[in-house]
Write a protein that holds these residues in place. Structure first.
Motif, PDB file in Angstrom:
ATOM      1  N   ARG A   1      39.450  46.551  36.327  1.00 14.92           N
ATOM      2  CA  ARG A   1      39.075  45.146  36.288  1.00 14.92           C
ATOM      3  C   ARG A   1      39.437  44.426  37.588  1.00 14.92           C
ATOM      4  N   SER A   2      40.453  44.894  38.263  1.00 12.71           N
ATOM      5  CA  SER A   2      40.929  44.191  39.452  1.00 12.71           C
ATOM      6  C   SER A   2      40.179  44.577  40.730  1.00 12.71           C
ATOM      7  N   THR A   3      39.220  45.499  40.657  1.00 13.41           N
ATOM      8  CA  THR A   3      38.454  45.842  41.856  1.00 13.41           C
ATOM      9  C   THR A   3      37.254  44.910  42.012  1.00 13.41           C
ATOM     10  N   ASP A   4      36.718  44.865  43.219  1.00 16.75           N
ATOM     11  CA  ASP A   4      35.597  43.985  43.533  1.00 16.75           C
ATOM     12  C   ASP A   4      34.244  44.614  43.207  1.00 16.75           C
ATOM     13  N   TYR A   5      34.192  45.952  43.273  1.00 11.73           N
ATOM     14  CA  TYR A   5      32.931  46.659  43.094  1.00 11.73           C
ATOM     15  C   TYR A   5      33.099  47.823  42.108  1.00 11.73           C
TER      16      TYR A   5
ATOM     17  N   GLU B   1      28.553  44.585  42.076  1.00 10.19           N
ATOM     18  CA  GLU B   1      29.631  43.643  42.357  1.00 10.19           C
ATOM     19  C   GLU B   1      30.110  43.052  41.044  1.00 10.19           C
ATOM     20  N   GLN B   2      31.434  43.029  40.874  1.00  9.95           N
ATOM     21  CA  GLN B   2      31.987  42.445  39.664  1.00  9.95           C
ATOM     22  C   GLN B   2      31.938  40.926  39.780  1.00  9.95           C
ATOM     23  N   ILE B   3      31.357  40.291  38.749  1.00  7.83           N
ATOM     24  CA  ILE B   3      31.134  38.847  38.770  1.00  7.83           C
ATOM     25  C   ILE B   3      32.155  38.102  37.918  1.00  7.83           C
ATOM     26  N   SER B   4      32.372  38.578  36.695  1.00  4.23           N
ATOM     27  CA  SER B   4      33.292  37.901  35.785  1.00  4.23           C
ATOM     28  C   SER B   4      33.707  38.874  34.688  1.00  4.23           C
ATOM     29  N   THR B   5      34.633  38.415  33.857  1.00  7.78           N
ATOM     30  CA  THR B   5      35.114  39.245  32.752  1.00  7.78           C
ATOM     31  C   THR B   5      35.161  38.425  31.470  1.00  7.78           C
TER      32      THR B   5
ATOM     33  N   SER C   1      38.341  44.555  50.558  1.00  7.48           N
ATOM     34  CA  SER C   1      37.756  44.696  49.227  1.00  7.48           C
ATOM     35  C   SER C   1      38.239  46.000  48.601  1.00  7.48           C
ATOM     36  N   SER C   2      37.910  46.160  47.317  1.00  3.84           N
ATOM     37  CA  SER C   2      38.295  47.381  46.603  1.00  3.84           C
ATOM     38  C   SER C   2      37.181  47.756  45.630  1.00  3.84           C
ATOM     39  N   GLU C   3      37.174  49.033  45.248  1.00  2.00           N
ATOM     40  CA  GLU C   3      36.124  49.484  44.338  1.00  2.00           C
ATOM     41  C   GLU C   3      36.627  50.584  43.417  1.00  2.00           C
TER      42      GLU C   3
END
Length: 149
Positions: free
Chosen positions: A38-42, A51-55, A131-133
């Motif tokens: 959950r904490s990664t950007d991609y 790309e992670q937008i929201s949770t 960034s992270s993925e």
């Protein structure tokens, strides 16, 4: 509402017209793995970068909404890792984001601090996290770094 232990995770396309379709689902996974993902950007799946937008916390399920990232491409020829860990990569598009170091980890508890930092000291040099993925295809986390000086 009482807290429910997280045991599931689902990635959904941020597509309201199609009722937010699920693209990937994980069950019976440790909470720390959910928090790392959950904490990664991609998120990379089937050579597509999202790309992670929201949770959304939906009971015992952590839902991550993603969108296609048209600017990013997945590493199709890179190593698939057999061990849990993190690739620390130099943020350099022209050079293909070379790996500075692979950090082997025993569990997700060892990964989490890397994902929650802004700067990282590596071989005596300070880097900023860009960034992270989570690369589902290659079974690895990756963090992109830029030298601070």
């Amino acid at each position: 509402m009482f807290p429910t232990p997280l045991t599931k995770m689902e990635y959904r396309l941020n597509d309201p017209k199609n009722r937010y379709p699920a693209i990937y689902h994980l069950e019976n996974i440790p909470t720390l793995e959910i928090l790392c993902r959950r904490s990664t950007d991609y998120f990379i799946l089937a050579n597509k970068v999202y790309e992670q937008i929201s949770t959304l916390l939906e009971g015992a399920v952590m839902v991550v909404y993603v969108e296609n990232s048209l600017d990013e491409i997945a590493f199709e020829t890179e190593t698939t890792h057999m061990q849990l860990g993190i690739e620390l990569r130099l943020f350099n598009e022209r050079a293909g984001h070379p790996i500075l170091e692979f950090v082997a980890c025993h569990n997700h508890e060892e990964i989490l601090p890397y994902l929650y930092t802004t700067y990282l000291l590596l071989h005596g040099k300070e880097y900023e996290v860009i960034s992270s993925e989570t690369d589902q295809d290659r079974h690895v986390f990756a963090i992109y770094l830029k030298p601070t000086a």
